[in-house]
Design a protein around this motif. Structure first.
Motif, short mmCIF file in Angstrom:
data_model
loop_
_atom_site.label_atom_id
_atom_site.label_comp_id
_atom_site.label_asym_id
_atom_site.label_seq_id
_atom_site.Cartn_x
_atom_site.Cartn_y
_atom_site.Cartn_z
N ALA A 240 9.59 4.72 -9.36
CA ALA A 240 8.70 3.76 -10.01
C ALA A 240 9.46 2.89 -11.01
O ALA A 240 8.96 2.58 -12.10
CB ALA A 240 7.52 4.45 -10.68
N SER A 241 10.66 2.48 -10.65
CA SER A 241 11.45 1.61 -11.52
C SER A 241 10.79 0.24 -11.63
O SER A 241 10.23 -0.28 -10.67
CB SER A 241 12.87 1.44 -10.98
N GLY A 242 10.88 -0.32 -12.81
CA GLY A 242 10.40 -1.67 -13.06
C GLY A 242 11.49 -2.50 -13.70
O GLY A 242 12.64 -2.05 -13.82
N PRO A 243 11.18 -3.71 -14.12
CA PRO A 243 12.21 -4.58 -14.71
C PRO A 243 12.91 -3.96 -15.91
O PRO A 243 14.13 -4.10 -16.08
CB PRO A 243 11.42 -5.84 -15.11
N GLU A 244 12.16 -3.26 -16.77
CA GLU A 244 12.77 -2.67 -17.96
C GLU A 244 13.75 -1.56 -17.59
O GLU A 244 14.84 -1.45 -18.17
CB GLU A 244 11.69 -2.12 -18.90
N ASP A 245 13.35 -0.73 -16.60
CA ASP A 245 14.22 0.37 -16.17
C ASP A 245 15.52 -0.16 -15.59
O ASP A 245 16.62 0.28 -15.97
CB ASP A 245 13.51 1.21 -15.11
N LEU A 246 15.41 -1.10 -14.65
CA LEU A 246 16.62 -1.62 -14.02
C LEU A 246 17.46 -2.43 -14.99
O LEU A 246 18.69 -2.42 -14.92
CB LEU A 246 16.26 -2.46 -12.80
N HIS A 267 13.80 3.57 -6.86
CA HIS A 267 12.70 3.06 -6.04
C HIS A 267 11.87 2.11 -6.89
O HIS A 267 11.34 2.50 -7.94
CB HIS A 267 11.83 4.21 -5.53
N TRP A 268 11.73 0.88 -6.42
CA TRP A 268 10.98 -0.16 -7.12
C TRP A 268 9.48 0.09 -6.96
O TRP A 268 8.99 0.30 -5.85
CB TRP A 268 11.36 -1.51 -6.56
N LEU A 269 8.74 0.05 -8.06
CA LEU A 269 7.30 0.31 -8.01
C LEU A 269 6.56 -0.89 -7.44
O LEU A 269 6.73 -2.02 -7.91
CB LEU A 269 6.77 0.61 -9.41
N VAL A 270 5.74 -0.64 -6.43
CA VAL A 270 4.84 -1.66 -5.89
C VAL A 270 3.43 -1.29 -6.34
O VAL A 270 2.91 -0.23 -5.98
CB VAL A 270 4.92 -1.73 -4.35
N GLU A 271 2.82 -2.16 -7.14
CA GLU A 271 1.53 -1.87 -7.73
C GLU A 271 0.39 -2.46 -6.90
O GLU A 271 0.53 -3.54 -6.31
CB GLU A 271 1.46 -2.42 -9.16
N ARG A 272 -0.71 -1.78 -6.88
CA ARG A 272 -1.91 -2.27 -6.20
C ARG A 272 -2.56 -3.34 -7.07
O ARG A 272 -2.93 -3.08 -8.22
CB ARG A 272 -2.90 -1.12 -5.96
N THR A 273 -2.70 -4.52 -6.54
CA THR A 273 -3.34 -5.62 -7.28
C THR A 273 -4.62 -6.08 -6.61
O THR A 273 -5.39 -6.81 -7.23
CB THR A 273 -2.38 -6.82 -7.39
N THR A 301 17.11 1.72 -3.47
CA THR A 301 17.06 2.20 -2.09
C THR A 301 15.70 2.04 -1.44
O THR A 301 15.59 2.17 -0.23
CB THR A 301 17.51 3.68 -2.04
N GLY A 302 14.65 1.77 -2.25
CA GLY A 302 13.35 1.67 -1.62
C GLY A 302 12.25 1.31 -2.59
O GLY A 302 12.50 0.82 -3.70
N ILE A 303 11.01 1.55 -2.16
CA ILE A 303 9.84 1.27 -2.99
C ILE A 303 9.09 2.57 -3.27
O ILE A 303 9.25 3.56 -2.58
CB ILE A 303 8.88 0.26 -2.32
N LYS A 304 8.27 2.53 -4.30
CA LYS A 304 7.39 3.64 -4.67
C LYS A 304 5.96 3.12 -4.68
O LYS A 304 5.68 2.06 -5.24
CB LYS A 304 7.77 4.17 -6.05
N VAL A 305 5.06 3.87 -4.06
CA VAL A 305 3.65 3.50 -4.00
C VAL A 305 2.82 4.69 -4.46
O VAL A 305 3.03 5.82 -4.00
CB VAL A 305 3.23 3.10 -2.57
N MET A 306 1.87 4.46 -5.34
CA MET A 306 0.99 5.51 -5.84
C MET A 306 -0.28 5.52 -4.99
O MET A 306 -1.22 4.78 -5.24
CB MET A 306 0.63 5.24 -7.30
N VAL A 307 -0.30 6.37 -3.96
CA VAL A 307 -1.45 6.39 -3.05
C VAL A 307 -2.68 6.96 -3.75
O VAL A 307 -3.81 6.52 -3.50
CB VAL A 307 -1.14 7.19 -1.78
N ASP A 308 -2.50 7.95 -4.62
CA ASP A 308 -3.64 8.54 -5.32
C ASP A 308 -3.22 8.98 -6.70
O ASP A 308 -2.11 8.64 -7.18
CB ASP A 308 -4.24 9.68 -4.51
N GLY A 309 -4.08 9.76 -7.35
CA GLY A 309 -3.82 10.22 -8.69
C GLY A 309 -3.38 11.68 -8.72
O GLY A 309 -2.52 12.09 -7.95
N VAL A 310 -4.01 12.45 -9.58
CA VAL A 310 -3.61 13.84 -9.79
C VAL A 310 -4.84 14.74 -9.82
O VAL A 310 -5.97 14.28 -10.01
CB VAL A 310 -2.81 14.00 -11.10
#
Length: 551
Positions: A240-246, A267-273, A301-310
């Motif tokens: 879930a890397s974002g601009p600040e992390d990278l 892994h770059w975070l892709v957010e649901r909009t 190396t890739g993307i991260k997607v949050m399909v659900d919660g916890v």
């Protein structure tokens, strides 16, 4: 890799020194699994095997006597959040606060200790500490009302804030829920101080990120590196890397002359909009980053997607309702997820999908099947993260698709399971964290920590994996002990298989000729001393690319 070495008086590069490490017990995470000696030249292993052969090959080498120490490949944390880990080290630690009074006392003490702090940040509180009481802004207001207080739950998927924080965030009665998230509300529809999923991971995180300077991020990242190296980790997968992390990572590469203290795959975070064109644009951004950041020390190396919660906050996507009757849907339904996964797959990116609930893993696997149908056969290395509850059918589907099961033993620690089990409330808890089922089906299991949602040190993580007992309180009864793993398997999941999970299996994660000299020296041998030794074993030294990274 190129090693220039020292130069002699004539300016000719000198061959790197050959070092013979001997006199210890070496677990290679390879075949054969054991060695007596390691030969290391520069940043690379030249030999791992018996000492007699090593002596023949290493005439004149500098000898390092291991004094009976136990050696294994450097751990690969297959799922972490580097910058967040570093930042969390400066926050009020609430993980072991056993009740509301203790949580309030720690927050109050932090506020009193620094009256000039503009806000109070805390982390890792457990729902179970509230003994069934709902977290509410007034409970924090009672001890700190004059400044905003932000308390991230242990799972990092929800946050508990006070009234001042709600005002600072601009959240009021008329504030709509963000896509993929929820603002908790009381009977009068007023915000109650709880923020769930994208309300915490997006809205709150973006606000707090805006209050932090780059210099503070750099300090936090350096602290995370230091902690990881001290605990024997030489490679991490930053999720879930974002601009600040990278941005912080790239600055660290520059300061390090082209390298980092340890290896990072991101892994770059892709957010649901809710806007498909925007979501696909995020995938395109990840593809661009993967082309630009593809070095030996920092890769996207890739993307991260949050399909659900916890499960703890009842936001995971389950096939059947939670014990309280709630039955939330996923953050990403299949119709929205499938085109994002297909686009990432077509771009050659690894797709890592957070899927904790059994319905979420079903959606994730269906999205991957869609991508394969659209893009055709190719070499893939997709992953599903967490998989805390999963059906037997989907275990088999995952293995058939060649998907990596990326899991975190520390999340199964009995010390944090009471609320988890109560929220499920039925026999679904008896199949929680079924690591051996994946390997039995033929899948690769990669172990990580998900720090800072859980402690990052790998040795206690291995203790939970091999005993299903608690590393926090070993007196507790084990959590579904039939799912405990043999030690050699657990170590392989935390080294060799974790390296495979980030496409680094030909470079690190094993002690073998041609591999990077990333290894750890421990002061005890848990194979000889027993599994309880994992809780008292300490790292003597950590080597990254042949260089000592710790004392």
């Amino acid at each position: 890799m190129t090693e220039t070495g020292d130069r002699n008086d004539g300016g000719v590069p000198r061959e790197p020194e050959l070092v013979h490490y001997r006199g210890g017990r070496i677990f290679t995470a390879n075949e054969p699994a054991w060695a007596e000696s390691l030969l290391v030249r520069g940043d690379t292993i030249e030999f791992a095997g018996d000492t007699g052969t090593a002596d023949t090959l290493a005439a004149g080498a500098r000898v390092v006597d291991l004094d009976g120490a136990f050696v294994l490949p450097g751990f690969v944390d297959a799922h972490t959040h580097l910058l967040s880990l570093g930042e969390s080290l400066r926050q009020v630690d609430l993980f072991d606060a056993t009740d509301l009074a203790e949580i309030q006392a720690r927050i109050g003490a932090a506020a009193a200790a620094d009256p000039s702090a503009p806000r109070i940040l805390g982390r890792s509180w457990l729902f179970g500490a509230l003994a069934g009481r709902a977290p509410d802004r007034h409970l924090i207001d009672a001890v700190v009302a004059d400044r905003p207080v932000y308390l991230t739950a242990n799972d990092h998927h929800s946050a508990w804030v006070n009234s001042a924080a709600l005002r600072e965030l601009g959240i009021g009665q008329d504030t709509p829920d963000p896509v993929g998230g929820r603002i908790g509300r009381d009977a009068a529809n007023e915000p109650d101080g709880m923020l769930y999923e994208s309300a915490a991971l997006g809205l709150l995180r973006r606000f707090l990120d805006g209050t932090v300077r780059d210099a503070e991020r750099d300090t936090a990242l350096a602290a995370a590196f230091e902690r990881y190296l001290a605990d024997g980790v030489t490679t991490v997968v930053d999720m879930a890397s974002g601009p600040e992390d990278l941005g912080a990572l790239e600055r660290a590469v520059e300061r390090g002359g082209g390298r980092l203290p340890l290896r990072v795959a991101a892994h770059w975070l892709v957010e649901r909009t809710g806007r498909p064109e925007d979501e696909l644009a995020q995938v395109a951004k990840a593809a661009e980053l993967s082309r630009r950041l593809a070095g030996p020390w920092l890769r996207v190396t890739g993307i991260k997607v949050m399909v659900d919660g916890v499960i703890d906050s009842c936001t995971a996507a389950m096939k059947e309702p939670f014990a309280d009757g709630s039955h939330p849907g996923p953050i990403w339904d299949l119709d929205a997820l499938a085109p994002v996964v297909a686009a990432a797959d077509a771009a050659g990116l690894q797709v890592a999908m957070h899927a904790i609930g059994d319905e979420a893993s079903d959606i994730a696997l269906s999205a991957l099947e869609h991508a394969i149908a659209v893009n055709g056969p190719r070499d893939r290395r997709h992953r599903i993260e967490h998989l805390e509850t999963v059906t037997e059918e989907n275990v088999r589907r995952l293995a058939k698709l060649g998907v990596v099961a990326s899991m975190q033993p520390v999340h199964a620690d009995p010390a944090i399971q009471d609320n988890w089990r109560a929220m499920l409330g039925d026999d679904r808890a008896l199949r929680g964290y079924p690591w051996p089922e994946f390997t039995a089906a033929g899948a690769v299991v990669a172990f990580g920590s998900d720090a800072p949602t859980a402690p990052h040190p790998p040795l206690p993580n291995m203790f939970v994996a091999t005993t299903r007992r608690s590393a926090v309180d070993p007196r507790l009864a084990p959590n579904v002990p039939d799912y405990a793993l043999p030690l050699a398997d657990a170590l392989a999941h935390g080294t060799r298989h974790a390296a495979y999970s980030c496409r680094a299996e030909h470079h690190t994660g094993r002690l073998a000729a041609g591999f990077a000299a990333d290894f750890v020296v421990l002061d005890q041998d848990p194979f000889a001393e027993g599994l309880d030794a994992l809780l008292r074993t300490r790292v003597r030294s950590t080597f990254v690319a042949g260089e000592t990274a710790t004392a």
